[in-house]
Scaffold this motif. Sequence first.
Motif, mmCIF file in Angstrom:
data_model
loop_
_atom_site.group_PDB
_atom_site.id
_atom_site.type_symbol
_atom_site.label_atom_id
_atom_site.label_comp_id
_atom_site.label_asym_id
_atom_site.label_seq_id
_atom_site.Cartn_x
_atom_site.Cartn_y
_atom_site.Cartn_z
ATOM 1 N N TYR A 127 31.781 84.615 10.708
ATOM 2 C CA TYR A 127 30.425 84.377 11.220
ATOM 3 C C TYR A 127 29.504 85.560 10.945
ATOM 4 N N LEU A 128 30.060 86.786 10.967
ATOM 5 C CA LEU A 128 29.210 87.960 10.720
ATOM 6 C C LEU A 128 28.592 87.905 9.323
ATOM 7 N N ALA A 129 29.429 87.612 8.317
ATOM 8 C CA ALA A 129 28.967 87.686 6.921
ATOM 9 C C ALA A 129 28.270 86.421 6.445
ATOM 10 N N THR A 130 28.539 85.282 7.130
ATOM 11 C CA THR A 130 27.932 84.034 6.645
ATOM 12 C C THR A 130 26.772 83.555 7.518
ATOM 13 N N SER A 131 26.712 83.998 8.782
ATOM 14 C CA SER A 131 25.687 83.463 9.684
ATOM 15 C C SER A 131 24.828 84.533 10.359
ATOM 16 N N THR A 132 25.435 85.588 10.884
ATOM 17 C CA THR A 132 24.629 86.564 11.649
ATOM 18 C C THR A 132 23.648 87.257 10.705
ATOM 19 N N TYR A 133 24.161 87.924 9.700
ATOM 20 C CA TYR A 133 23.342 88.281 8.540
ATOM 21 C C TYR A 133 24.063 87.713 7.338
ATOM 22 N N ILE A 135 25.139 87.397 3.928
ATOM 23 C CA ILE A 135 25.065 88.281 2.758
ATOM 24 C C ILE A 135 24.554 87.506 1.538
ATOM 25 N N GLN A 136 23.579 88.098 0.859
ATOM 26 C CA GLN A 136 23.043 87.523 -0.386
ATOM 27 C C GLN A 136 23.628 88.290 -1.574
ATOM 28 N N GLN A 137 23.690 87.609 -2.704
ATOM 29 C CA GLN A 137 24.147 88.231 -3.947
ATOM 30 C C GLN A 137 23.448 89.578 -4.152
ATOM 31 N N GLY A 138 24.216 90.639 -4.377
ATOM 32 C CA GLY A 138 23.623 91.948 -4.689
ATOM 33 C C GLY A 138 23.312 92.817 -3.484
ATOM 34 N N ASP A 139 23.398 92.268 -2.260
ATOM 35 C CA ASP A 139 23.146 93.082 -1.058
ATOM 36 C C ASP A 139 24.174 94.201 -0.937
ATOM 37 N N ALA A 206 21.107 96.415 3.372
ATOM 38 C CA ALA A 206 20.549 95.202 3.986
ATOM 39 C C ALA A 206 21.091 94.985 5.393
ATOM 40 N N ALA A 207 22.354 95.384 5.629
ATOM 41 C CA ALA A 207 22.963 95.156 6.949
ATOM 42 C C ALA A 207 24.019 96.207 7.219
ATOM 43 N N VAL A 208 24.140 96.564 8.498
ATOM 44 C CA VAL A 208 25.283 97.359 8.951
ATOM 45 C C VAL A 208 26.049 96.501 9.946
ATOM 46 N N TYR A 209 27.344 96.314 9.694
ATOM 47 C CA TYR A 209 28.221 95.599 10.616
ATOM 48 C C TYR A 209 29.010 96.657 11.381
ATOM 49 N N ASP A 210 28.723 96.788 12.676
ATOM 50 C CA ASP A 210 29.227 97.935 13.438
ATOM 51 C C ASP A 210 30.043 97.480 14.647
ATOM 52 N N GLY A 211 31.377 97.625 14.542
ATOM 53 C CA GLY A 211 32.253 97.338 15.677
ATOM 54 C C GLY A 211 32.739 98.609 16.346
#
Length: 320
Positions: A127-133, A135-139, A206-211
């Motif tokens: 869900y993080l990579a497909t819905s929350t943000y 990811i687009q090609q090249g990000d 483009a995004a930081v995924y921070d756990g």
Amino acid sequence: MRAVRVPEHGGADVLTVVDLDPPTIGPDQLLVRTAAAGVNYIDTYQRDGIYPIPTPFTLGLEGAGEVLQVGAEVSGFAVGDTVAWKQAAGSYAEQVAVPAAEAVPVPAGVSAENAAAVMLQGLTAHYLATSTYPIQQGDWAVVHAGAGGVGLLLTEIIKKRGGHVLATTSTPEKAELARGAGADEVATYEDFAAKAKELTEGKGVAAVYDGVGKTTFDESLSALAIRGYMVLYGGASGQVPPLDPQRLNSGGGLFLTRPSLPHYTRDRAELLSRTNELMSWIADGSLTIRIGHRYDLADAGQAHKDLQGRHTTGKLLLTV
Ligand code: NDP
């Protein structure tokens, strides 16, 4: 049956293996013989009492195994099916009462062990990579704790979507593992923001995924591009203190979100569509599950110590 109990809230040493009668299932439940139970950070919060559950109780949420009994009102499952689940209280046990609404079928080509390993951390990475943000090609994206359970899977999924990953890890061995999962670059927790700028010609990611949370949050904001997404999904190092919204303005119109898995598995259709996609990736070999360590049920306390002590990589399982 053997089960891991929390007699009172506390550290990893409170966990005790006891002999219990198998659970009696309700009409909307399945009785399952556990093949493997997943160890997750949330289990440590329930053990500690941060998420207060009245004691004594049997710990564990995630697992997979074979259906032994089907509740009177359940359809779509039969004795002998292999099922997996992300949330059935009492999963650190040889038999578990699993709500049918939580059970998902494990397809041929996916082992029960891999299914157990992917339900909580894999759905989270999905869900993080497909819905929350999405990811687009090249990000470019930063994945903190890139050798961890969520981190490795998240890296793989970002790569599948054509993104680039800058992973953080605390040791060279963990850095190697993150690279093995597809991370393009690896940084330390000290230099990741500078490296993020360097890799993006000064723009930021483009995004930081921070756990990781408390120790990484502030620098993570500095690593973002204008209108970047700060996705704070956990606090392995502690909770992030209150934030002045002006910080999002000075950072470049940033977006901040604090999601949890239930927000992205709102109904059965959403749970199944995410799970089916993950299972199909495992079956066709395009998603690799990395089991960092298997522990006997009796060693659940050691698993918690290792997880909280930063000694682990990938998924931790209790084999039953
Ligand atoms: P990990 O396997 O990633 O283990 C945590 C890792 O965090 C450690 O191995 C360590 O890696 C890193 N870390 C950095 N600082 C610390 C610290 N001070 N103490 C401990 N660990 C630290 O765990 P999970 O994959 O199971 O979970 C990761 C995070 O995701 C957790 O915060 C968890 O609560 C959260 N989570 C959130 C969900 C959601 O839906 N919101 C669902 C599932 C998990 P290193 O040594 O490389 O720094």
